[in-house]
Structure formats: structure tokens, C-alpha cells
Design an enzyme around this catalytic site. Structure first.
Site, PDB file in Angstrom:
ATOM      1  N   TYR A   1      34.527  39.288  41.862  1.00  0.00           N
ATOM      2  CA  TYR A   1      35.962  39.583  41.798  1.00  0.00           C
ATOM      3  C   TYR A   1      36.203  41.093  41.675  1.00  0.00           C
ATOM      4  O   TYR A   1      36.986  41.677  42.429  1.00  0.00           O
ATOM      5  CB  TYR A   1      36.622  38.841  40.630  1.00  0.00           C
ATOM      6  CG  TYR A   1      38.081  39.218  40.480  1.00  0.00           C
ATOM      7  CD1 TYR A   1      39.025  38.750  41.397  1.00  0.00           C
ATOM      8  CD2 TYR A   1      38.509  40.085  39.466  1.00  0.00           C
ATOM      9  CE1 TYR A   1      40.359  39.131  41.304  1.00  0.00           C
ATOM     10  CE2 TYR A   1      39.849  40.452  39.366  1.00  0.00           C
ATOM     11  CZ  TYR A   1      40.768  39.975  40.270  1.00  0.00           C
ATOM     12  OH  TYR A   1      42.089  40.352  40.183  1.00  0.00           O
TER      13      TYR A   1
ATOM     14  N   ALA B   1      34.302  43.504  42.417  1.00  0.00           N
ATOM     15  CA  ALA B   1      33.884  44.220  43.633  1.00  0.00           C
ATOM     16  C   ALA B   1      34.905  44.035  44.753  1.00  0.00           C
ATOM     17  O   ALA B   1      35.160  44.969  45.525  1.00  0.00           O
ATOM     18  CB  ALA B   1      32.500  43.742  44.065  1.00  0.00           C
TER      19      ALA B   1
END
Ligand SMILES: NC(=O)c1ccc[n+]([C@@H]2O[C@H](COP(=O)([O-])OP(=O)(O)OC[C@H]3O[C@@H](n4cnc5c(N)ncnc54)[C@H](OP(=O)(O)O)[C@@H]3O)[C@@H](O)[C@H]2O)c1
Length: 266
Positions: free
Chosen positions: A157, A159
Site C-alpha cells: 500500500y 509503495a
């Protein structure tokens, strides 16, 4: 003073709940047409009725679209053209998280996150931006405070949101000559359906966050729209979140790595 021409038609993704619904409600008084997109059509239809009742001058169009699917995204944009709808504000808000260790993550959910948070946001922007260059426009991409951090148990998430912030910054520079502002909105924790969707099961733990860090969705969206009006590159809604972002952005990666190593795990 507004840094962009008046908006005539706004498209909001993920308008069936949370921040997307709030974006639609706060944008409505400023536009002639609103295009609401998400999968849950009954929720979109209910919101459309509410907006029509409150703002009778606003035309509201509802599209049930699964943004994971390329063909549905393309069909949406084709239909908009057929119906003579030309969004000059794109709010890429739809998104989801997955809280838990990476090694045991469900691939379908990870893939959905990549498809919605990254692919759909990029694809819809690619489909709509050429016309914005001709007619004028503006873009709001909903990123996250998480975009600044490597977050264990929220690795994918965080990233995806690092992508959203990075993409928005570069696109903003490209579109400057066309006077199209691009704003990355980076909220901290907000009470929406996000927490429930991020959990792997109803009894599994949610992402730990201090109560005082939560910012109401109304404030997040109001600050996002004010950021668009003053042509801000990034908006971190809420004072505490803005202060946290300032500190986090100033820290070198080795320090972030050290601090995140002590973060409470699931
Ligand atoms: N809440 C937070 O703490 C927080 C913090 C920082 C950033 N954000 C970001 O804010 C954005 C909005 O999230 P939220 O907090 O408002 O969560 P939410 O209440 O769960 O809303 C998510 C929205 O995304 C839509 N969506 C999800 N998958 C979709 C798909 N495959 N196709 C079409 N639409 C899809 C959902 O609609 P359907 O289910 O009807 O399709 C829903 O309208 C997200 O990008 C999120 O990452 C949230």
C-alpha cells in the site's frame, strides 16, 4: 484567488464512500456536471439523488465501473465522449489498502491494490489529459502520508502511494506549460471504509494509529480543494499530519528505516 479556470465537469473515482463521496459533495456547488464512478451503483445513485436535491443546477451521471479492468476504464471514457461529457477536473480517489505481513498476503488483493491505486489512476489520467490540454483542466490524485514511508505490514500500500506522489510531481512539471495543476493529496488516518477494507478478516487487527491523528473527511477534502485553488503541489490535511510530513520529509532514509524498525507490528 483560484489558480485554475472554473471547473465545469468533475469526475470523481471511488465516489461510493468515504473521501470520494465527500469530494463529490464539496465539488457539487462549484460545477455544472458531476461524474461519479465506483463499483457499488446503488450507493452512487443515492449520492446522485442527494446532490440533485441539494444542487438542482448540477447534472449528475453515475457509472458503475470496476477500475481494476482496463476495458471498463476505456468503455467509461468512450461513453463520456458519446454523452458529450468532458471532465476538466479528474479526482483520482479510488483506492484500497491491505494490512498484514507481505509473506501471507492474498495475491488477488495485492493485485487489486496495484490495479486500482496505480494502474487505473495512471490510465484514466492518460485517457483524459489530452483533452484537458486542449480545453483546460486540473487533476487531484489522492495519495497518502504513507507515501513518505516504508511501512512494514503495509508495504505494498505505502509503495503504491509513493508511486502516486512521485507520478503526480513529475506530471505537474510536464503539465505546467498547459496550466493544468496537479495536486497530490496525502491524508493521514481518516475514518472511512478504508480501515475495514484493509483488514484481512473482521477480527484481524487494523493499522495502529493515534486517535489524535485522525482527521475528519470533511476537513481532508476542504483542504484538498483549497490546495487545488492555490496550486499546491502537495496537501497534507490537518495540522498534526502536516507537521509529521514536514519531519518525515526531512529525515534521511537510514533514519526512517531505524524508526520504522521500532513500529508496533500487527
Ligand atoms: N481513510 C484513510 O485513512 C486514508 C488515508 C490516506 C489515503 N487514503 C486514500 O483515500 C482514498 C479513498 O479512500 P477512503 O478512505 O475514502 O476509503 P473507502 O471508504 O474504502 O473508499 C474507497 C473507494 O474506492 C472505490 N474502489 C475500490 N476499489 C474499486 C474498484 N475496483 N473499482 C472502482 N472503485 C473502487 C470504492 O468503491 P466501490 O467499493 O463501490 O467500488 C470506494 O468508493 C484511497 O485512495 C485511499 O488510499 C485513505
Amino acid at each position: 484567488m483560484r489558480s485554475h479556470p472554473p471547473i465545469t465537469c468533475a469526475l470523481v473515482t471511488g465516489a461510493s464512500s468515504g473521501l470520494g463521496e465527500e469530494f463529490a459533495l464539496q465539488i457539487a456547488p462549484r460545477v455544472g456536471t458531476l461524474v461519479l464512478v465506483a463499483r457499488r451503483e446503488p450507493l452512487l445513485a443515492g449520492l446522485a439523488d442527494k446532490i440533485r436535491a441539494w444542487y438542482p443546477h448540477v447534472a449528475v451521471a453515475v457509472f458503475a465501473v470496476d477500475l481494476r479492468k482496463q476495458e471498463e476504464r476505456e468503455k467509461l471514457v468512450e461513453t463520456l465522449k458519446e454523452r458529450n461529457l468532458h471532465p476538466d477536473l479528474l479526482v483520482n480517489n479510488a483506492g484500497l489498502g491491505d494490512y498484514g505481513e507481505f509473506a501471507s498476503a492474498d495475491w488477488d488483493k495485492l493485485q487489486a491494490m496495484l490495479q486500482v491505486n496505480i494502474e487505473a489512476l495512471t490510465h484514466l489520467t492518460r485517457l483524459l489529459v489530452p483533452e484537458m490540454i486542449l480545453r483546460g483542466g486540473a487533476i487531484i490524485n489522492v495519495s497518502s502520508l504513507a507515501s513518505l514511508l516504508p511501512i512494514p505490514d503495509f508495504a505494498v500500500y505505502a509503495a503504491t502511494k509513493a508511486y502516486v506522489s512521485g507520478f503526480s510531481e513529475a506530471l505537474r512539471i510536464e503539465l505546467k506549460e498547459h496550466h493544468i495543476p496537479v495536486v497530490a493529496v496525502c491524508p493521514g488516518p481518516v475514518r472511512t471504509e478504508f480501515g475495514k477494507v484493509s483488514r484481512r478478516s473482521p477480527d484481524s487487527p487494523g493499522m495502529p494509529a493515534k486517535k489524535s491523528f485522525y482527521v475528519p473527511k470533511e476537513k481532508v477534502v476542504a483542504e484538498a480543494l483549497a490546495g487545488l485553488d492555490r496550486n499546491a503541489a502537495r496537501v497534507y490535511p490537518g495540522l498534526q499530519i502536516a507537521a509529521a510530513a514536514l519531519v518525515l520529509s526531512a529525515l534521511p532514509m537510514f533514519a526512517l528505516r531505524f524508526v520504522m524498525g521500532f513500529r508496533p507490528r500487527r
